[in-house]
Motif scaffolding. Structure first.
Motif, short mmCIF file in Angstrom:
data_model
loop_
_atom_site.label_atom_id
_atom_site.label_comp_id
_atom_site.label_asym_id
_atom_site.label_seq_id
_atom_site.Cartn_x
_atom_site.Cartn_y
_atom_site.Cartn_z
N GLY A 13 38.36 46.91 47.38
CA GLY A 13 38.90 47.20 46.05
C GLY A 13 39.90 46.15 45.60
N GLU A 14 40.75 45.71 46.52
CA GLU A 14 41.73 44.67 46.19
C GLU A 14 41.04 43.34 45.91
N LYS A 15 40.03 43.02 46.71
CA LYS A 15 39.27 41.79 46.47
C LYS A 15 38.60 41.83 45.10
N SER A 16 38.05 42.98 44.75
CA SER A 16 37.39 43.14 43.46
C SER A 16 38.38 42.94 42.32
N PHE A 17 39.56 43.52 42.44
CA PHE A 17 40.58 43.35 41.42
C PHE A 17 40.96 41.89 41.27
N VAL A 18 41.21 41.23 42.39
CA VAL A 18 41.59 39.81 42.38
C VAL A 18 40.51 38.98 41.70
N GLU A 19 39.25 39.27 41.99
CA GLU A 19 38.15 38.54 41.35
C GLU A 19 38.08 38.80 39.86
N LYS A 20 38.34 40.03 39.45
CA LYS A 20 38.33 40.37 38.02
C LYS A 20 39.45 39.63 37.28
N VAL A 21 40.61 39.54 37.89
CA VAL A 21 41.72 38.79 37.28
C VAL A 21 41.32 37.32 37.17
N ALA A 22 40.76 36.77 38.24
CA ALA A 22 40.34 35.36 38.23
C ALA A 22 39.30 35.11 37.14
N GLN A 23 38.35 36.00 37.01
CA GLN A 23 37.30 35.84 36.00
C GLN A 23 37.88 35.97 34.59
N TYR A 24 38.80 36.91 34.41
CA TYR A 24 39.44 37.07 33.10
C TYR A 24 40.13 35.77 32.68
N TYR A 25 40.97 35.23 33.57
CA TYR A 25 41.69 34.01 33.24
C TYR A 25 40.74 32.83 33.05
N TYR A 26 39.67 32.78 33.81
CA TYR A 26 38.69 31.70 33.65
C TYR A 26 38.05 31.79 32.26
N GLU A 27 37.60 32.98 31.90
CA GLU A 27 36.91 33.15 30.62
C GLU A 27 37.84 32.99 29.42
N ASN A 28 39.09 33.40 29.55
CA ASN A 28 40.00 33.41 28.40
C ASN A 28 40.91 32.20 28.30
N ASP A 29 41.24 31.59 29.44
CA ASP A 29 42.17 30.45 29.44
C ASP A 29 41.59 29.20 30.09
N GLY A 30 40.39 29.31 30.66
CA GLY A 30 39.82 28.18 31.36
C GLY A 30 40.51 27.89 32.68
N MET A 31 41.28 28.87 33.18
CA MET A 31 42.01 28.71 34.43
C MET A 31 41.03 28.69 35.60
N PRO A 32 41.17 27.74 36.51
CA PRO A 32 40.29 27.73 37.69
C PRO A 32 40.38 29.06 38.45
N HIS A 33 39.27 29.46 39.04
CA HIS A 33 39.20 30.75 39.73
C HIS A 33 40.25 30.90 40.83
N ASP A 34 40.46 29.87 41.64
CA ASP A 34 41.43 30.00 42.72
C ASP A 34 42.84 30.29 42.18
N ARG A 35 43.20 29.66 41.09
CA ARG A 35 44.51 29.92 40.49
C ARG A 35 44.59 31.36 39.99
N GLY A 40 46.14 37.21 40.58
CA GLY A 40 45.69 38.57 40.87
C GLY A 40 46.27 39.12 42.16
N TRP A 41 46.26 38.29 43.21
CA TRP A 41 46.78 38.73 44.50
C TRP A 41 48.27 39.05 44.40
N MET A 42 49.02 38.21 43.70
CA MET A 42 50.46 38.42 43.60
C MET A 42 50.80 39.66 42.77
N MET A 43 49.87 40.13 41.98
CA MET A 43 50.08 41.37 41.21
C MET A 43 50.03 42.60 42.11
N ILE A 44 49.28 42.53 43.21
CA ILE A 44 49.04 43.74 44.01
C ILE A 44 49.43 43.61 45.48
N CYS A 45 49.83 42.44 45.94
CA CYS A 45 50.06 42.24 47.37
C CYS A 45 51.23 43.06 47.88
N SER A 46 51.19 43.29 49.18
CA SER A 46 52.28 43.98 49.85
C SER A 46 52.53 43.27 51.18
#
Length: 171
Positions: A13-35, A40-46
């Motif tokens: 579930g966490e991996k899926s969220f991180v990927e969705k954040v990466a895809q959102y930023y890629y599609e909307n800002d052209g941000m590379p997926h790793d960034r 995404g990870w920093m939004m949910i990490c513990s």
């Protein structure tokens, strides 16, 4: 780094969220997926503060890539940066997402709109005074109208957010 050793890897579930954040930023800002993945990870990490090595391990990304990304996410002398880094890139530094950082970041971005609106308005007025056709000015007129609207509405939106946040509704 003993604390890092006790942290489990991200679940599906966490991996899926991180990927969705990466895809959102890629599609909307052209941000590379790793960034986007780091964001995404920093939004949910513990825990909320992560070492560079831990981020690389959690995201299965080379440490050098994490260093490059974190350098982009933590610009020096940026008073509205969403992320904060402790330590230099040559160390196993830590990074964290600042609490309640999105509103100041958005406020910082939108604070520039009134100035850009003024530039667009003055340009539009000047070009019209010189007799430029409306057909030629349509893009500038649309931009000026949008910037004027956002410049007028954003202070009210941010004020409402702050009031809601203070009573616990916006956090």
């Amino acid at each position: 780094m003993a604390a890092d050793a006790t942290i489990v890897m991200p679940n599906e579930g966490e991996k899926s969220f991180v990927e969705k954040v990466a895809q959102y930023y890629y599609e909307n800002d052209g941000m590379p997926h790793d960034r986007g993945r780091v964001v995404g990870w920093m939004m949910i990490c513990s825990p909320s503060t992560q070492t560079a090595d831990r981020i690389a391990e959690a995201l299965d990304v080379p440490r050098a890539a994490i260093d490059r990304i974190v350098d982009q996410l933590t610009p020096e002398n940026d008073p509205v940066s969403v992320f904060e880094r402790t330590g230099s890139l040559s160390e196993n530094y830590t990074i964290r997402l600042r609490e309640n950082s999105w509103a100041p970041k958005v406020r910082g971005i939108f604070s520039e709109f009134p100035d850009f609106h003024r530039v667009a308005r003055e340009g539009l007025e000047g070009l019209r005074a010189e007799g430029a056709s409306e057909e030629r000015l349509v893009r500038l007129a649309n931009m000026e109208r949008f910037l004027g609207f956002v410049s007028g509405e954003m202070p009210t939106i941010l004020e409402r957010y702050e009031k809601n946040r203070q009573v616990g509704l916006g956090s």
